[in-house]
Write a protein that holds these residues in place. Sequence first.
Motif, PDB file in Angstrom:
ATOM      1  N   SER A 171       4.646  -5.626  -3.168  1.00 56.05           N
ATOM      2  CA  SER A 171       5.690  -5.841  -2.165  1.00 56.05           C
ATOM      3  C   SER A 171       5.637  -4.769  -1.082  1.00 56.05           C
ATOM      4  CB  SER A 171       7.069  -5.848  -2.824  1.00 56.05           C
ATOM      5  OG  SER A 171       7.219  -6.971  -3.668  1.00 56.05           O
ATOM      6  N   ALA A 172       5.425  -3.508  -1.494  1.00 51.58           N
ATOM      7  CA  ALA A 172       5.315  -2.429  -0.511  1.00 51.58           C
ATOM      8  C   ALA A 172       4.092  -2.638   0.375  1.00 51.58           C
ATOM      9  CB  ALA A 172       5.243  -1.081  -1.226  1.00 51.58           C
ATOM     10  N   TRP A 173       2.987  -3.064  -0.218  1.00 47.97           N
ATOM     11  CA  TRP A 173       1.779  -3.360   0.566  1.00 47.97           C
ATOM     12  C   TRP A 173       2.046  -4.487   1.552  1.00 47.97           C
ATOM     13  CZ3 TRP A 173      -0.879  -8.089   0.290  1.00 47.97           C
ATOM     14  CH2 TRP A 173      -2.072  -8.140   1.038  1.00 47.97           C
ATOM     15  N   SER A 174       2.671  -5.570   1.067  1.00 45.88           N
ATOM     16  CA  SER A 174       2.951  -6.714   1.927  1.00 45.88           C
ATOM     17  C   SER A 174       3.841  -6.339   3.101  1.00 45.88           C
ATOM     18  CB  SER A 174       3.627  -7.841   1.122  1.00 45.88           C
ATOM     19  OG  SER A 174       2.764  -8.358   0.135  1.00 45.88           O
ATOM     20  N   ALA A 175       4.773  -5.431   2.865  1.00 48.62           N
ATOM     21  CA  ALA A 175       5.707  -5.012   3.906  1.00 48.62           C
ATOM     22  C   ALA A 175       5.101  -3.995   4.860  1.00 48.62           C
ATOM     23  CB  ALA A 175       6.965  -4.436   3.270  1.00 48.62           C
ATOM     24  N   GLY A 176       3.872  -3.591   4.615  1.00 48.58           N
ATOM     25  CA  GLY A 176       3.253  -2.569   5.458  1.00 48.58           C
ATOM     26  C   GLY A 176       3.916  -1.223   5.312  1.00 48.58           C
ATOM     27  N   ASP A 177       4.256  -0.853   4.074  1.00 48.62           N
ATOM     28  CA  ASP A 177       5.005   0.377   3.797  1.00 48.62           C
ATOM     29  C   ASP A 177       4.165   1.310   2.924  1.00 48.62           C
ATOM     30  OD1 ASP A 177       6.816   2.351   3.216  1.00 48.62           O
ATOM     31  OD2 ASP A 177       8.350   1.032   2.384  1.00 48.62           O
ATOM     32  N   PRO A 178       3.200   2.022   3.510  1.00 51.38           N
ATOM     33  CA  PRO A 178       2.333   2.882   2.696  1.00 51.38           C
ATOM     34  C   PRO A 178       3.069   4.040   2.044  1.00 51.38           C
ATOM     35  CG  PRO A 178       1.888   3.213   5.033  1.00 51.38           C
ATOM     36  CD  PRO A 178       2.800   2.035   4.931  1.00 51.38           C
ATOM     37  N   ASP A 179       4.185   4.481   2.624  1.00 49.27           N
ATOM     38  CA  ASP A 179       4.931   5.587   2.021  1.00 49.27           C
ATOM     39  C   ASP A 179       5.518   5.184   0.671  1.00 49.27           C
ATOM     40  OD1 ASP A 179       4.358   7.186   4.192  1.00 49.27           O
ATOM     41  OD2 ASP A 179       6.263   6.798   5.202  1.00 49.27           O
ATOM     42  N   THR A 180       6.130   3.999   0.610  1.00 48.29           N
ATOM     43  CA  THR A 180       6.658   3.514  -0.664  1.00 48.29           C
ATOM     44  C   THR A 180       5.534   3.239  -1.641  1.00 48.29           C
ATOM     45  OG1 THR A 180       8.631   2.573   0.363  1.00 48.29           O
ATOM     46  CG2 THR A 180       7.976   1.659  -1.769  1.00 48.29           C
ATOM     47  N   LEU A 181       4.447   2.683  -1.148  1.00 50.95           N
ATOM     48  CA  LEU A 181       3.293   2.420  -2.006  1.00 50.95           C
ATOM     49  C   LEU A 181       2.806   3.708  -2.658  1.00 50.95           C
ATOM     50  CD1 LEU A 181       1.203   0.208  -2.847  1.00 50.95           C
ATOM     51  CD2 LEU A 181      -0.184   1.004  -0.944  1.00 50.95           C
ATOM     52  N   TYR A 182       2.713   4.769  -1.874  1.00 48.73           N
ATOM     53  CA  TYR A 182       2.253   6.048  -2.414  1.00 48.73           C
ATOM     54  C   TYR A 182       3.266   6.619  -3.401  1.00 48.73           C
ATOM     55  CZ  TYR A 182       0.479  10.806  -2.686  1.00 48.73           C
ATOM     56  OH  TYR A 182      -0.009  12.005  -3.158  1.00 48.73           O
ATOM     57  N   ALA A 183       4.559   6.475  -3.090  1.00 46.08           N
ATOM     58  CA  ALA A 183       5.589   6.975  -4.008  1.00 46.08           C
ATOM     59  C   ALA A 183       5.497   6.281  -5.356  1.00 46.08           C
ATOM     60  CB  ALA A 183       6.978   6.768  -3.398  1.00 46.08           C
ATOM     61  N   LEU A 184       5.131   5.009  -5.364  1.00 42.50           N
ATOM     62  CA  LEU A 184       4.998   4.253  -6.611  1.00 42.50           C
ATOM     63  C   LEU A 184       3.699   4.568  -7.335  1.00 42.50           C
ATOM     64  CD1 LEU A 184       6.201   0.757  -5.319  1.00 42.50           C
ATOM     65  CD2 LEU A 184       7.340   2.112  -7.103  1.00 42.50           C
ATOM     66  N   GLY A 185       2.617   4.797  -6.599  1.00 42.06           N
ATOM     67  CA  GLY A 185       1.308   4.850  -7.231  1.00 42.06           C
ATOM     68  C   GLY A 185       0.533   6.131  -7.105  1.00 42.06           C
ATOM     69  N   GLY A 186       1.027   7.144  -6.399  1.00 40.89           N
ATOM     70  CA  GLY A 186       0.229   8.343  -6.234  1.00 40.89           C
ATOM     71  C   GLY A 186       0.959   9.657  -6.330  1.00 40.89           C
ATOM     72  N   ASP A 187       2.241   9.694  -5.949  1.00 40.20           N
ATOM     73  CA  ASP A 187       2.970  10.953  -5.833  1.00 40.20           C
ATOM     74  C   ASP A 187       3.029  11.707  -7.164  1.00 40.20           C
ATOM     75  OD1 ASP A 187       4.382  12.929  -4.636  1.00 40.20           O
ATOM     76  OD2 ASP A 187       6.208  11.786  -4.304  1.00 40.20           O
ATOM     77  N   ASP A 188       3.539  11.050  -8.199  1.00 37.80           N
ATOM     78  CA  ASP A 188       3.651  11.700  -9.500  1.00 37.80           C
ATOM     79  C   ASP A 188       2.287  11.968 -10.116  1.00 37.80           C
ATOM     80  OD1 ASP A 188       6.387  11.763  -9.400  1.00 37.80           O
ATOM     81  OD2 ASP A 188       6.647   9.879 -10.482  1.00 37.80           O
ATOM     82  N   LEU A 189       1.347  11.085  -9.835  1.00 37.46           N
ATOM     83  CA  LEU A 189      -0.010  11.285 -10.343  1.00 37.46           C
ATOM     84  C   LEU A 189      -0.582  12.612  -9.858  1.00 37.46           C
ATOM     85  CD1 LEU A 189      -2.732  10.431 -11.588  1.00 37.46           C
ATOM     86  CD2 LEU A 189      -3.169   9.160  -9.491  1.00 37.46           C
ATOM     87  N   LYS A 190      -0.388  12.889  -8.584  1.00 37.92           N
ATOM     88  CA  LYS A 190      -0.919  14.137  -8.028  1.00 37.92           C
ATOM     89  C   LYS A 190      -0.274  15.345  -8.690  1.00 37.92           C
ATOM     90  CE  LYS A 190      -1.869  16.534  -3.703  1.00 37.92           C
ATOM     91  NZ  LYS A 190      -1.815  16.473  -2.222  1.00 37.92           N
ATOM     92  N   ALA A 191       1.032  15.244  -8.981  1.00 38.46           N
ATOM     93  CA  ALA A 191       1.747  16.373  -9.574  1.00 38.46           C
ATOM     94  C   ALA A 191       1.406  16.565 -11.048  1.00 38.46           C
ATOM     95  CB  ALA A 191       3.254  16.168  -9.409  1.00 38.46           C
ATOM     96  N   GLU A 192       1.287  15.467 -11.791  1.00 41.23           N
ATOM     97  CA  GLU A 192       1.152  15.548 -13.243  1.00 41.23           C
ATOM     98  C   GLU A 192      -0.297  15.478 -13.724  1.00 41.23           C
ATOM     99  OE1 GLU A 192       3.662  16.151 -15.238  1.00 41.23           O
ATOM    100  OE2 GLU A 192       5.108  16.168 -13.581  1.00 41.23           O
ATOM    101  N   TYR A 193      -1.149  14.780 -12.991  1.00 45.24           N
ATOM    102  CA  TYR A 193      -2.549  14.614 -13.395  1.00 45.24           C
ATOM    103  C   TYR A 193      -3.468  14.925 -12.215  1.00 45.24           C
ATOM    104  CZ  TYR A 193      -0.526  12.409 -17.485  1.00 45.24           C
ATOM    105  OH  TYR A 193       0.203  12.159 -18.615  1.00 45.24           O
ATOM    106  N   PRO A 194      -3.456  16.161 -11.727  1.00 45.35           N
ATOM    107  CA  PRO A 194      -4.209  16.483 -10.507  1.00 45.35           C
ATOM    108  C   PRO A 194      -5.709  16.247 -10.631  1.00 45.35           C
ATOM    109  CG  PRO A 194      -3.448  18.489 -11.615  1.00 45.35           C
ATOM    110  CD  PRO A 194      -2.752  17.333 -12.282  1.00 45.35           C
ATOM    111  N   THR A 195      -6.268  16.424 -11.819  1.00 43.44           N
ATOM    112  CA  THR A 195      -7.715  16.216 -11.974  1.00 43.44           C
ATOM    113  C   THR A 195      -8.069  14.756 -11.762  1.00 43.44           C
ATOM    114  OG1 THR A 195      -7.905  18.058 -13.527  1.00 43.44           O
ATOM    115  CG2 THR A 195      -9.679  16.428 -13.535  1.00 43.44           C
TER     116      THR A 195
END
Length: 321
Positions: free
Chosen positions: A240-264
């Motif tokens: 839905s975030a992708w369809s709406a053209g909302d990369p910020d929400t997409l990243y919050a769902l799929g990348g933000d915590d990953l970078k903090a918790e699993y940086p490798t």
Amino acid sequence: MSLLSQFLAGAAQLSRAAVGAGLGLGLVFSAIPDAALARTADLIQEEAVVSAEATRPALWVVRDADSTIYLFGTVHLLRPGNDWMTPAVTEAFNASEALWLEIEDPQDQAAATPLIMQHGLSPQTPLSSRLSADEFAELDRAAQAMGLSGVAMDPMRPWLAAINLAVAPLVQAGFDPEAGVDVVLRGHALEAGKPIHGLETMEQQLMFFANLSPEDELDFLRSTLENYEQGVALLDQMASAWSAGDPDTLYALGGDDLKAEYPTIYEVILTRRNADWVGQIQQELAGDGTVFMAVGALHLAGPDSVQAQLEAQGVRVERVQ
């Protein structure tokens, strides 16, 4: 899209990593068992389908005096009915002389099968010897829900078992690899006679998982076992975030915590690959012509995105949709 998803925080996060693979790596669908794929036809009809109303996923362009490169994020699994081929995307695609994808043919199972056999199986160290009895019982329960069993999955390496557990329920819920953006674009390119190129090989993509440390690989599987049932809701949100053209929400769902918790894992799956692609984009800019480049949507979101790394090198990126 899509090597989806990437990987997230706490126990729930590495489960998202496997879902994220739907936005990151296209090859994972070659690893889904036929039993799971075989059930999808009726479910695609029964499950709620994305409205056919036009969506507006983000589209960017990079230009110099004689080169134009369009950047478009893909989702490797979508529910049918998502009308994402907007006039802007159609115009950019039609104007392009070639299509670039993460891998040239994401559906090449003839190429994927021997690689998975070589790098995805480890019968000498079965899962039953690496998981606790309770964990293996949970694996068996989850496997039976997708038409397999713990015994059948026992020879798999943890990364391959995790991908199967995470992605198969998505397919069963009506997310269709045939509706994936890269597959559709590839079909259009073949019809139009456009050359198709890959930024990576299928073996490179598979080895991003196969080269995880033993500890990260087991964490990946354990977290997926705990949370794989949440994947359908998560991919719906990400799509839905992708369809709406909302990369910020997409990243919050799929990348933000990953970078903090699993940086490798984040570094391997996102940052390094983006940097490699930036180098290839720079090579394209050194030539001439117009190309359409479609990669997993998470690669075009967040502070380490392809666009951010291009701009850090002085290359201007313009959003056109």
